[in-house]
Write a protein that holds these residues in place. Structure first.
Motif, PDB file in Angstrom:
ATOM      1  N   PRO A 222       0.822  -1.216   0.000  1.00  0.00           N
ATOM      2  CA  PRO A 222       0.000   0.000   0.000  1.00  0.00           C
ATOM      3  C   PRO A 222       0.856   1.266   0.000  1.00  0.00           C
ATOM      4  O   PRO A 222       1.937   1.293   0.593  1.00  0.00           O
ATOM      5  CB  PRO A 222      -0.806  -0.098   1.298  1.00  0.00           C
ATOM      6  N   ALA A 223       0.341   2.295  -0.664  1.00  0.00           N
ATOM      7  CA  ALA A 223       1.050   3.570  -0.739  1.00  0.00           C
ATOM      8  C   ALA A 223       1.357   4.111   0.659  1.00  0.00           C
ATOM      9  O   ALA A 223       2.441   4.658   0.887  1.00  0.00           O
ATOM     10  CB  ALA A 223       0.232   4.578  -1.538  1.00  0.00           C
ATOM     11  N   SER A 224       0.442   3.922   1.587  1.00  0.00           N
ATOM     12  CA  SER A 224       0.647   4.450   2.944  1.00  0.00           C
ATOM     13  C   SER A 224       1.880   3.832   3.614  1.00  0.00           C
ATOM     14  O   SER A 224       2.557   4.490   4.401  1.00  0.00           O
ATOM     15  CB  SER A 224      -0.596   4.215   3.804  1.00  0.00           C
ATOM     16  N   ASP A 225       2.195   2.572   3.280  1.00  0.00           N
ATOM     17  CA  ASP A 225       3.379   1.919   3.839  1.00  0.00           C
ATOM     18  C   ASP A 225       4.665   2.415   3.181  1.00  0.00           C
ATOM     19  O   ASP A 225       5.738   2.356   3.780  1.00  0.00           O
ATOM     20  CB  ASP A 225       3.306   0.394   3.654  1.00  0.00           C
TER      21      ASP A 225
ATOM     22  N   TRP B 287       3.564  10.566  -6.397  1.00  0.00           N
ATOM     23  CA  TRP B 287       2.593   9.553  -6.846  1.00  0.00           C
ATOM     24  C   TRP B 287       1.945   8.861  -5.649  1.00  0.00           C
ATOM     25  O   TRP B 287       0.731   8.677  -5.603  1.00  0.00           O
ATOM     26  CB  TRP B 287       3.316   8.551  -7.740  1.00  0.00           C
ATOM     27  N   LEU B 288       2.757   8.494  -4.668  1.00  0.00           N
ATOM     28  CA  LEU B 288       2.224   7.826  -3.468  1.00  0.00           C
ATOM     29  C   LEU B 288       1.276   8.753  -2.706  1.00  0.00           C
ATOM     30  O   LEU B 288       0.213   8.317  -2.248  1.00  0.00           O
ATOM     31  CB  LEU B 288       3.376   7.366  -2.567  1.00  0.00           C
ATOM     32  N   TYR B 289       1.647  10.011  -2.587  1.00  0.00           N
ATOM     33  CA  TYR B 289       0.748  10.978  -1.938  1.00  0.00           C
ATOM     34  C   TYR B 289      -0.566  11.098  -2.707  1.00  0.00           C
ATOM     35  O   TYR B 289      -1.639  11.186  -2.109  1.00  0.00           O
ATOM     36  CB  TYR B 289       1.401  12.361  -1.843  1.00  0.00           C
ATOM     37  N   LEU B 290      -0.479  11.097  -4.035  1.00  0.00           N
ATOM     38  CA  LEU B 290      -1.696  11.173  -4.846  1.00  0.00           C
ATOM     39  C   LEU B 290      -2.586   9.958  -4.607  1.00  0.00           C
ATOM     40  O   LEU B 290      -3.804  10.091  -4.478  1.00  0.00           O
ATOM     41  CB  LEU B 290      -1.342  11.291  -6.327  1.00  0.00           C
ATOM     42  N   LEU B 291      -1.983   8.786  -4.534  1.00  0.00           N
ATOM     43  CA  LEU B 291      -2.756   7.569  -4.271  1.00  0.00           C
ATOM     44  C   LEU B 291      -3.432   7.617  -2.903  1.00  0.00           C
ATOM     45  O   LEU B 291      -4.505   7.045  -2.716  1.00  0.00           O
ATOM     46  CB  LEU B 291      -1.863   6.327  -4.364  1.00  0.00           C
TER      47      LEU B 291
END
Length: 140
Positions: free
Chosen positions: A21-24, A48-52
């Motif tokens: 997961p992006a949060s991880d 990109w991860l922040y956007l997700l």
């Protein structure tokens, strides 16, 4: 001995590809950016991860830094455009046009961007901004 920014980056990419997961992964890429603040690739990934994770303002900051370091990277421009759309900012079209220009010069980059956008929609299917950007880039 501490892990190099490069090996940490590669591990983060592998974890992302494995479906983490992006949060991880945000803390991993924040660490990479702290260790290598001039790495536009790491900043692009972080954006990109922040956007997700629906954090467009954090994504905007990371994407702006990435584009400042490497203005010709189409994915950096696309992430910046997405962050701008998701946070209600103006000026999106310039970044889309620049990404289109670079993608016209490199079919390899164009294919990479296409795959990234498809992958983004597989993780976040109702992402309206991404659907708009995908249409602008590939249906024009």
């Amino acid at each position: 001995m501490t892990q190099s920014a490069e090996s940490l980056f590669e591990q983060g990419i592998e974890q992302y590809k494995a479906g983490a997961p992006a949060s991880d992964l945000i803390p991993v890429f924040k660490e990479v950016c702290d260790r290598a603040p001039k790495s536009s690739a790491a900043l692009t990934c972080l954006a990109w991860l922040y956007l997700l994770e629906e954090k467009p303002n954090s994504a905007l900051k990371a994407a702006q830094k990435a584009v400042k370091i490497t203005p010709q990277d189409p994915q950096g421009r696309i992430n910046l455009a997405l962050a701008m759309l998701d946070s209600g900012k103006k000026g999106v079209r310039d970044h889309i046009d620049e990404a289109l220009h670079v993608m016209m010069l490199s079919s390899e980059l164009k294919e990479e961007v296409k795959q990234n956008l498809e992958e983004g929609l597989s993780r976040k299917p109702d992402w309206k901004s991404l659907q708009r950007v995908q249409k602008w880039l590939f249906e024009s």
